[in-house]
Design a protein around this motif. Sequence first.
Motif, PDB file in Angstrom:
ATOM      1  N   ALA A 143      -7.871  33.818 -34.871  1.00 58.75           N
ATOM      2  CA  ALA A 143      -7.964  35.078 -35.605  1.00 58.75           C
ATOM      3  C   ALA A 143      -9.060  34.990 -36.653  1.00 58.75           C
ATOM      4  O   ALA A 143      -9.314  33.934 -37.222  1.00 58.75           O
ATOM      5  N   VAL A 144      -9.710  36.136 -36.870  1.00 57.10           N
ATOM      6  CA  VAL A 144     -10.624  36.312 -37.996  1.00 57.10           C
ATOM      7  C   VAL A 144      -9.989  37.342 -38.913  1.00 57.10           C
ATOM      8  O   VAL A 144      -9.523  38.384 -38.454  1.00 57.10           O
ATOM      9  N   VAL A 145      -9.925  37.039 -40.195  1.00 52.61           N
ATOM     10  CA  VAL A 145      -9.402  37.979 -41.188  1.00 52.61           C
ATOM     11  C   VAL A 145     -10.542  38.291 -42.135  1.00 52.61           C
ATOM     12  O   VAL A 145     -11.009  37.419 -42.870  1.00 52.61           O
ATOM     13  N   ALA A 146     -11.023  39.524 -42.110  1.00 48.58           N
ATOM     14  CA  ALA A 146     -12.176  39.910 -42.921  1.00 48.58           C
ATOM     15  C   ALA A 146     -11.896  41.197 -43.681  1.00 48.58           C
ATOM     16  O   ALA A 146     -10.979  41.951 -43.338  1.00 48.58           O
ATOM     17  N   GLU A 147     -12.699  41.433 -44.694  1.00 46.54           N
ATOM     18  CA  GLU A 147     -12.558  42.659 -45.486  1.00 46.54           C
ATOM     19  C   GLU A 147     -12.972  43.877 -44.669  1.00 46.54           C
ATOM     20  O   GLU A 147     -12.365  44.944 -44.769  1.00 46.54           O
ATOM     21  N   SER A 148     -14.006  43.730 -43.842  1.00 47.22           N
ATOM     22  CA  SER A 148     -14.420  44.782 -42.912  1.00 47.22           C
ATOM     23  C   SER A 148     -15.281  44.151 -41.833  1.00 47.22           C
ATOM     24  O   SER A 148     -15.771  43.026 -41.981  1.00 47.22           O
ATOM     25  N   TYR A 149     -15.462  44.888 -40.722  1.00 49.56           N
ATOM     26  CA  TYR A 149     -16.209  44.380 -39.580  1.00 49.56           C
ATOM     27  C   TYR A 149     -17.353  45.308 -39.196  1.00 49.56           C
ATOM     28  O   TYR A 149     -17.263  46.518 -39.374  1.00 49.56           O
ATOM     29  N   ALA A 150     -18.399  44.718 -38.642  1.00 52.56           N
ATOM     30  CA  ALA A 150     -19.356  45.519 -37.904  1.00 52.56           C
ATOM     31  C   ALA A 150     -18.628  46.023 -36.665  1.00 52.56           C
ATOM     32  O   ALA A 150     -17.914  45.271 -36.004  1.00 52.56           O
ATOM     33  N   ASP A 164     -23.666  37.440 -39.861  1.00 52.49           N
ATOM     34  CA  ASP A 164     -24.180  38.135 -38.679  1.00 52.49           C
ATOM     35  C   ASP A 164     -24.025  37.284 -37.425  1.00 52.49           C
ATOM     36  O   ASP A 164     -23.659  36.103 -37.478  1.00 52.49           O
ATOM     37  N   THR A 165     -24.329  37.904 -36.293  1.00 54.80           N
ATOM     38  CA  THR A 165     -24.104  37.224 -35.021  1.00 54.80           C
ATOM     39  C   THR A 165     -25.068  36.070 -34.802  1.00 54.80           C
ATOM     40  O   THR A 165     -24.762  35.148 -34.045  1.00 54.80           O
ATOM     41  N   ASP A 166     -26.228  36.087 -35.458  1.00 53.27           N
ATOM     42  CA  ASP A 166     -27.134  34.933 -35.374  1.00 53.27           C
ATOM     43  C   ASP A 166     -26.532  33.716 -36.064  1.00 53.27           C
ATOM     44  O   ASP A 166     -26.798  32.580 -35.663  1.00 53.27           O
ATOM     45  N   GLN A 167     -25.755  33.946 -37.108  1.00 54.72           N
ATOM     46  CA  GLN A 167     -25.095  32.834 -37.775  1.00 54.72           C
ATOM     47  C   GLN A 167     -23.879  32.364 -36.972  1.00 54.72           C
ATOM     48  O   GLN A 167     -23.550  31.173 -36.973  1.00 54.72           O
ATOM     49  N   ILE A 168     -23.223  33.297 -36.293  1.00 60.37           N
ATOM     50  CA  ILE A 168     -22.050  32.930 -35.486  1.00 60.37           C
ATOM     51  C   ILE A 168     -22.473  32.144 -34.253  1.00 60.37           C
ATOM     52  O   ILE A 168     -21.881  31.110 -33.934  1.00 60.37           O
ATOM     53  N   ILE A 169     -23.493  32.618 -33.548  1.00 62.59           N
ATOM     54  CA  ILE A 169     -24.035  31.888 -32.402  1.00 62.59           C
ATOM     55  C   ILE A 169     -25.520  32.244 -32.268  1.00 62.59           C
ATOM     56  O   ILE A 169     -25.863  33.371 -31.892  1.00 62.59           O
ATOM     57  N   GLY A 184     -19.730  40.042 -38.649  1.00 61.49           N
ATOM     58  CA  GLY A 184     -20.196  40.248 -37.287  1.00 61.49           C
ATOM     59  C   GLY A 184     -21.313  41.256 -37.151  1.00 61.49           C
ATOM     60  O   GLY A 184     -21.521  41.802 -36.061  1.00 61.49           O
ATOM     61  N   CYS A 185     -22.034  41.513 -38.217  1.00 61.97           N
ATOM     62  CA  CYS A 185     -23.154  42.463 -38.149  1.00 61.97           C
ATOM     63  C   CYS A 185     -24.305  41.838 -37.353  1.00 61.97           C
ATOM     64  O   CYS A 185     -24.277  40.661 -37.014  1.00 61.97           O
ATOM     65  N   GLY A 186     -25.308  42.648 -37.051  1.00 66.66           N
ATOM     66  CA  GLY A 186     -26.442  42.148 -36.295  1.00 66.66           C
ATOM     67  C   GLY A 186     -26.439  42.655 -34.876  1.00 66.66           C
ATOM     68  O   GLY A 186     -26.067  43.798 -34.609  1.00 66.66           O
TER      69      GLY A 186
END
Length: 255
Positions: free
Chosen positions: A166-173, A88-93, A147-149
């Motif tokens: 780049a971010v490579v993810a299975e799915s995004y918020a 989630d975005t709290d973990q990202i920043i 990127g959830c949150g």
Amino acid sequence: MAASTALSSSITTFKSSPFQPRASSINPLPSVKFPSISSNNPLISHFVSAPKNSTVAPLRSAASTTPETTNTATTFHGLCYVLGDNIDTDQIIPAEYLTLVPSNPDEYKKLGSYALCGLPSSYQTRFVEPGEFTSKYSIVIGGDNFGCGSSREHAPVALGAAGVLAVVAESYARIFFRNSVSTGEVYPLESEKRICEECKTGDVLTVEIGESRLINHTTGKEYKLKPIGDAGPVIEAGGIFAYARKAGMISAREA
């Protein structure tokens, strides 16, 4: 100002359906189209076609790539940092750093030093080393619902400031994906399989945007990515306002 407001509205306003962005409010810009986004094509597409022979490069204020990283307009090569599901975005920043203003070069630089500092202790490898402003990992691999949150734009900005390409993810918020496109900080690419379980932090990767392909040089495996579509030129231009200026949709005075 009216054009700026209209562009911002097209990024952040939704109808009641979570899969249908609102485009009716963009009266000053009739050439911009935002189609329905289905599970088969979750990427933003159908922006106005990029100008031919465009030489616009991504806007990078303070971040620079590490010695392990090389990139062209469509190919990135570097070390990867692997994450799991529901980052989630709290973990990202974390929220305590949202007072930093990305348009200020010094504060943009500081944002990079805090990227992914909110990860739990189970991630023993630090994304950014103490005392550094950028990371040696230029490609982030994620799982489901990256990127959830909250809707903070600081999330992709912090990653971009840290040197992530780049971010490579299975799915995004959905909101993280849209913020990545609108800021032009990182390419939010979607994998066709669960790559986060087949890559390890420190693997050497190449991401080919044009070929929609990821190559893991450490394991020798290749993976198909979902096409970024017409969102690619928007990110390459440095975000939606830079792209709109380049396309002649707005003037420099209006942005």
